[in-house]
Design a protein around this motif. Structure first.
Motif, PDB file in Angstrom:
ATOM      1  N   UNK A  44     -13.927  57.995 120.687  1.00  0.00           N
ATOM      2  CA  UNK A  44     -14.586  58.180 119.354  1.00  0.00           C
ATOM      3  C   UNK A  44     -13.635  59.015 118.390  1.00  0.00           C
ATOM      4  N   UNK A  45     -12.165  59.053 118.793  1.00  0.00           N
ATOM      5  CA  UNK A  45     -11.126  60.078 118.015  1.00  0.00           C
ATOM      6  C   UNK A  45     -11.002  59.481 116.613  1.00  0.00           C
ATOM      7  N   UNK A  46     -11.263  58.335 116.309  1.00  0.00           N
ATOM      8  CA  UNK A  46     -11.050  57.615 115.128  1.00  0.00           C
ATOM      9  C   UNK A  46     -12.552  57.462 114.307  1.00  0.00           C
ATOM     10  N   UNK A  47     -13.612  57.830 114.997  1.00  0.00           N
ATOM     11  CA  UNK A  47     -14.853  57.636 114.397  1.00  0.00           C
ATOM     12  C   UNK A  47     -15.318  59.145 113.532  1.00  0.00           C
ATOM     13  N   UNK A  48     -15.837  58.876 112.458  1.00  0.00           N
ATOM     14  CA  UNK A  48     -16.343  60.033 111.576  1.00  0.00           C
ATOM     15  C   UNK A  48     -17.411  60.658 112.395  1.00  0.00           C
ATOM     16  N   UNK A  49     -16.928  62.194 112.679  1.00  0.00           N
ATOM     17  CA  UNK A  49     -17.883  63.129 113.341  1.00  0.00           C
ATOM     18  C   UNK A  49     -19.312  63.026 112.600  1.00  0.00           C
ATOM     19  N   UNK A  50     -19.404  62.592 111.323  1.00  0.00           N
ATOM     20  CA  UNK A  50     -20.665  62.906 110.921  1.00  0.00           C
ATOM     21  C   UNK A  50     -21.628  61.829 111.585  1.00  0.00           C
ATOM     22  N   UNK A 105      -3.005  59.634 104.587  1.00  0.00           N
ATOM     23  CA  UNK A 105      -3.599  59.635 106.115  1.00  0.00           C
ATOM     24  C   UNK A 105      -4.028  58.142 106.321  1.00  0.00           C
ATOM     25  N   UNK A 106      -3.915  57.629 107.588  1.00  0.00           N
ATOM     26  CA  UNK A 106      -4.199  56.406 108.098  1.00  0.00           C
ATOM     27  C   UNK A 106      -5.504  55.889 107.989  1.00  0.00           C
ATOM     28  N   UNK A 107      -5.981  54.880 107.206  1.00  0.00           N
ATOM     29  CA  UNK A 107      -7.299  54.653 106.918  1.00  0.00           C
ATOM     30  C   UNK A 107      -7.913  54.160 108.157  1.00  0.00           C
ATOM     31  N   UNK A 108      -9.117  54.406 108.282  1.00  0.00           N
ATOM     32  CA  UNK A 108      -9.757  54.141 109.790  1.00  0.00           C
ATOM     33  C   UNK A 108      -9.970  52.459 109.997  1.00  0.00           C
ATOM     34  N   UNK A 109      -9.882  52.169 111.117  1.00  0.00           N
ATOM     35  CA  UNK A 109      -9.921  50.592 111.565  1.00  0.00           C
ATOM     36  C   UNK A 109     -11.188  50.119 111.157  1.00  0.00           C
ATOM     37  N   UNK A 110     -11.410  48.943 111.045  1.00  0.00           N
ATOM     38  CA  UNK A 110     -12.666  48.120 110.823  1.00  0.00           C
ATOM     39  C   UNK A 110     -13.530  48.428 112.200  1.00  0.00           C
ATOM     40  N   UNK A 111     -12.905  48.342 113.241  1.00  0.00           N
ATOM     41  CA  UNK A 111     -13.776  48.760 114.350  1.00  0.00           C
ATOM     42  C   UNK A 111     -14.573  50.242 114.285  1.00  0.00           C
ATOM     43  N   UNK A 112     -13.767  50.940 114.067  1.00  0.00           N
ATOM     44  CA  UNK A 112     -14.248  52.350 113.918  1.00  0.00           C
ATOM     45  C   UNK A 112     -15.393  52.369 112.803  1.00  0.00           C
TER      46      UNK A 112
END
Length: 343
Positions: free
Chosen positions: A258-264, A42-49
């Motif tokens: 917010x699609x790339x941000x962890x829902x937690x 899976x694609x790792x989250x970006x630094x911004x996210x």
């Protein structure tokens, strides 16, 4: 396993007659199976996210100084923070006004504590808004909708309803979208000034109101044919009348931010989060409706049951006195005692 298979497969030609032996066939089959079973990376989250996730987890502590901090943020970051605040039930007038940016084209305050004044202030700042979601907002009335359409002349999509208060707001706002031809001057349609036709909302084309009542739907169909209510996605792409994503209620307007941000990030301990899509599940379950109906009927019938119980008790006492000689004697003795005391 894949590393073990790589070496013997280097010299194996799958496109020729060589390598057709049983051992080679088994080897090839195992290699193909292992390749299919290997998990996709899976694609790792970006630094911004990741940074937005940290900000979101501590957003409660940042709200007092949010006005000073948000000045340094670009518009898309402000939108992401507003989306997180909405999901954490922190979005109100102060927060949305601090984050509002003049370049915003969408505004999602669904289910928040934003009021008419907050919506009006944001509309003054964000005059380029094309799509707005005010569904499930108990503190926004038709006055807020009027301010919105008067300041945002490019508004094309409005999403409303979802709770009794917002349903009432939607019904009261219909007069804002209706054309007013009573005071129009000019003998032909070409001479009519569009600013005189209505209070505002001349550019509104898509109205997302999932539980619209029949009367409102008929009124919009007859008097506002330019507005499409609860549009369905177009089957043919690139059509002139293709329904935009903002007019579909399956996802929230601010979901892309917010699609790339962890829902937690916006999970609140002890609080059940509501879905971000349109709240079609607000209606009580059938079992709960039956329970409430039974409780209401039981409370309504309680006085009548008490009256019937008293009547049965008096009837039983009367029957006992009429059927028993001992009871008759006691009644006569009681009457005699009362007459003696009176005399």
């Amino acid at each position: 396993m894949e590393e073990k298979l790589q070496k013997p497969l280097k010299n194996l030609d799958l496109n020729t007659n060589r390598g057709r032996g049983p051992e080679n066939k088994i080897l090839v089959s195992a290699y193909v199976s292992s390749s299919r079973m290997s998990p996709l990376k899976s694609k790792p989250p970006s630094l911004v996210s990741l940074c937005l996730g940290v900000i979101g987890k501590h957003l409660e502590d940042m709200i007092p100084c949010l006005a000073e901090i948000s000045v340094m943020f670009p518009s898309d970051i402000k939108m992401s923070i507003a989306a997180i605040a909405r999901r954490k039930k922190l979005l109100d007038d102060d927060v949305i006004i601090c984050l509002a940016d003049s370049s915003w084209e969408i505004l999602d305050v669904g289910g928040s504590d934003v009021t008419n004044s907050g919506l009006a202030k944001v509309a003054e700042i964000c005059k380029s808004l094309r799509a707005v979601d005010i569904s499930r907002c108990n503190k926004i009335s038709s006055m807020g909708v009027l301010e919105l359409v008067q300041h945002c002349r490019s508004l094309e999509t409005l999403r409303c309803g979802g709770c009794p208060s917002s349903e009432s707001t939607a019904r009261r706002s219909l007069s804002i979208f209706k054309p007013n031809l009573s005071n129009v001057e000019g003998e032909t349609w070409e001479e009519i000034d569009t600013s005189e036709i209505g209070h505002g909302g001349q550019s509104l084309r898509w109205l997302v109101w999932p539980r619209i009542d029949k009367d409102s739907l008929e009124m919009l169909s007859s008097e506002c044919p330019r507005i499409v209510v609860n549009p369905k996605p177009s089957l043919v792409a690139y059509r002139a009348d293709e329904v935009p994503r903002e007019a579909l209620p399956d996802v929230a307007l601010d979901e892309p931010f917010v699609k790339d941000i962890d829902p937690k990030t916006w999970v609140v301990t002890g609080v059940v989060q509501k879905p971000t899509s349109f709240p079609l599940s607000n209606e009580l379950s059938i079992a709960e409706k039956f329970r409430l109906a039974f409780a209401e009927r039981d409370a309504r019938m309680a006085p009548k049951r008490a009256k019937n119980a008293r009547q049965r008790q008096r009837r039983a006492e009367r029957d006992w006195m009429m059927s028993s000689d001992e009871a008759k004697a006691m009644v006569f003795a009681s009457k005699a005692t009362r007459s003696l005391h009176k005399s």
